[in-house]
Design an enzyme around this catalytic site. Structure first.
Site, PDB file in Angstrom:
ATOM      1  N   GLY A 218     -37.889  -3.650 -42.054  1.00  0.00           N
ATOM      2  CA  GLY A 218     -37.941  -5.017 -42.125  1.00  0.00           C
ATOM      3  C   GLY A 218     -36.634  -6.040 -41.522  1.00  0.00           C
TER       4      GLY A 218
ATOM      5  N   TYR B 296     -32.416 -10.670 -43.083  1.00  0.00           N
ATOM      6  CA  TYR B 296     -30.637 -10.204 -43.229  1.00  0.00           C
ATOM      7  C   TYR B 296     -30.510  -8.555 -43.064  1.00  0.00           C
ATOM      8  CZ  TYR B 296     -31.188 -15.195 -43.947  1.00  0.00           C
ATOM      9  OH  TYR B 296     -31.767 -16.751 -43.751  1.00  0.00           O
TER      10      TYR B 296
ATOM     11  N   ASN C  42     -41.009  -4.758 -38.089  1.00  0.00           N
ATOM     12  CA  ASN C  42     -41.388  -5.507 -38.246  1.00  0.00           C
ATOM     13  C   ASN C  42     -42.864  -5.763 -38.701  1.00  0.00           C
ATOM     14  OD1 ASN C  42     -39.536  -7.461 -39.891  1.00  0.00           O
ATOM     15  ND2 ASN C  42     -40.654  -9.291 -39.269  1.00  0.00           N
ATOM     16  N   LYS C  43     -43.336  -6.799 -39.495  1.00  0.00           N
ATOM     17  CA  LYS C  43     -44.232  -7.318 -40.064  1.00  0.00           C
ATOM     18  C   LYS C  43     -45.124  -8.218 -38.695  1.00  0.00           C
ATOM     19  CE  LYS C  43     -45.479  -8.345 -43.595  1.00  0.00           C
ATOM     20  NZ  LYS C  43     -45.797  -8.843 -45.415  1.00  0.00           N
TER      21      LYS C  43
ATOM     22  N   VAL D  21     -45.398  -1.885 -42.881  1.00  0.00           N
ATOM     23  CA  VAL D  21     -45.185  -0.941 -43.431  1.00  0.00           C
ATOM     24  C   VAL D  21     -46.049  -0.863 -43.980  1.00  0.00           C
ATOM     25  CG1 VAL D  21     -43.976   0.476 -44.962  1.00  0.00           C
ATOM     26  CG2 VAL D  21     -42.541  -1.014 -42.742  1.00  0.00           C
TER      27      VAL D  21
ATOM     28  N   GLU E 205     -32.497 -25.988 -54.445  1.00  0.00           N
ATOM     29  CA  GLU E 205     -32.629 -26.647 -53.137  1.00  0.00           C
ATOM     30  C   GLU E 205     -34.415 -27.425 -52.309  1.00  0.00           C
ATOM     31  OE1 GLU E 205     -31.261 -22.968 -50.640  1.00  0.00           O
ATOM     32  OE2 GLU E 205     -28.881 -24.383 -51.140  1.00  0.00           O
TER      33      GLU E 205
END
Ligand code: FAD
Length: 405
Positions: free
Chosen positions: A10, A13, A37-38, A81, A170
């Site tokens: 991943g 962050y 990571n994807k 993954v 938000e």
């Protein structure tokens, strides 16, 4: 001697912070570092409400992972993954597998739908670049279609937001700025547009200072949001939602767009891999390792850390994920150098700012309550800071928010 292999899953962050710190702490000869990571890009999850509403282009919220890693030290693998075989110390990827000596799982979270019928199928989420792009395009399609119809269906212009937590509020802030633009662009009378926020809890933004919550609600109501508080979504259908207060009979609200912005659970890979978890989140040890697995660290939305002051888990945030990334990198560097005395993670809460659109926000920073333009300014400082922490001044100049005055 064989170098230990550190695999980080991943590049959000938590994962990216671990990677950039590890590449600083360790020399090329000390360890092999692999980042999986994807996508080949990182996205700022905390900006996705803007891309979803259409107030910020999705390319502004993402950047190329290869631009921030030291490619002489980190091997980047773009893959998904599938499962972690923790007893065999290997990770199954969509297109292969990778073995590890130390593993960092930082795969983020997934929406928690609490088993509510139809939400997975018919509601939009604010979870990644793809879902944000889809939501923005869907709303534009609804506006574009409205004027093409002979018999006008006003409910096409109704937007329901499920959840008045951080993400929901938000998004509403951005949406109330975007709707007048959409009305102008597609020649739609703004009075025909309805924005409804449905929240099951008795308050908006649970856990936030009540005075700030009051400010947020009055600002959003002024811009046309209708709040249904203490009201649960019972079902989502292709035509809208069914809601009920307490034991009341459910009633239907027809809507062209339903957005689900309530609740996060850990990544499904966690449960699939047999880790003991609560809603997909693993209660990690103070050094961020998984109990019983001294070579596996879990960070961010897939981890669960208890706030000792109130004996409840901290809500999952980017702030925590990044701080965990820093500690995790130091701890792995220590293990690589055969030091067993690991640092304990202690969350240092620097404050929280919730945006209410481009030029308004609420927040508590260094213990002080702020609203309006000063809070909005702080929000942009926070957004730029996370870029700075990962990619330095260069990344801030490239992707930062400078419309601060
Ligand atoms: P993420 O940053 O989500 O990264 C996970 C990474 O893993 C992604 O790159 C993803 O593509 C990758 N991945 C996932 N599954 C796989 C797989 N199977 N294989 C390979 N790769 C995979 N927090 C704050 O602190 N402040 C805020 O103001 C704030 N605002 C928010 C606003 C919105 C709209 C949202 C949705 C969240 C907000 N949050 C905020 C929460 C914050 O974004 C998350 O807590 C944070 O992103 C968690 O970081 P992470 O490292 O765990 O995961």
């Amino acid at each position: 001697m064989r170098k230990p292999k550190i695999v980080i899953l991943g590049a959000g962050y938590g994962g990216l912070m671990t990677t950039v710190r590890l590449q600083k702490h360790l020399g090329v000869n000390e360890a092999d570092i692999v980042l999986v990571n994807k996508n080949d890009y990182h996205y700022e999850t905390t900006w996705l409400h803007e891309a979803s509403a259409g107030t910020l282009h999705h390319d502004k919220v993402r950047y190329d992972i290869r631009d921030v890693i030291d490619r002489s030290k980190v091997d980047f693998v773009q893959s998904t993954v599938v499962e972690i075989k923790k007893d065999e110390k290997k990770v199954i990827l969509e297109n292969g597998e990778v073995e590890y000596d130390y593993l960092v799982i930082a795969l983020g979270g997934e929406p928690e739908t609490f088993g509510i019928k139809g939400l997975k199928e018919y509601a939009f989420g604010i979870t990644n670049v793809n879902s944000s792009r889809l939501l923005r395009e869907h709303m534009e399609y609804q506006f574009a279609t409205y004027n093409m119809e002979e018999e006008k269906d006003d409910t096409r212009l109704t937007i329901v937001v499920g959840g008045a937590g951080f993400t929901g509020i938000e998004f509403l802030g951005e949406l109330t700025n975007r709707v007048p633009e959409l009305c102008h662009e597609y020649d739609v009378d703004q009075h025909k547009v309805k924005i409804i926020c449905v929240e099951a809890a008795p308050t908006v933004l649970p856990g936030f200072d009540p005075e700030l919550v009051k400010y947020a609600v009055s600002q959003l109501e002024r811009k046309g949001v209708e709040f249904l508080i203490g009201t649960a979504i019972k079902e989502c259908t292709p035509e809208g939602i069914f809601v009920a207060k307490g034991e009341d009979e459910p009633r239907e609200i027809k809507a062209g767009t339903v957005v689900w912005a309530a609740g996060v659970r850990g990544n499904s890979v966690i449960e699939k891999s047999g880790f003991e978890a609560m809603r997909g989140r693993v209660k990690v040890q103070p050094d961020l390792r998984v109990p019983g697995f001294n070579d596996v660290f879990i960070l961010g939305d897939s981890s669960l850390v208890i706030n000792e002051e109130i004996n409840r888990p901290y809500p999952p945030t980017a702030q925590i994920a990044m701080q965990q990334g820093e500690v995790c990198a130091r701890n792995i560097a220590a293990l690589v150098r055969n030091k067993q005395d690991l640092e304990e993670f202690k969350f240092d809460n620097k404050g929280t700012v919730c945006s209410l659109g481009e030029d308004d926000a609420i927040g508590v920073v260094f213990g002080k309550k702020i609203t309006g333009a000063s809070a909005s300014f702080m929000k942009k400082v926070v957004d730029n800071r996370s870029l700075y922490m990962i990619g330095g001044a260069g990344l801030v100049l490239k992707k930062g928010k400078f419309n601060i005055f």
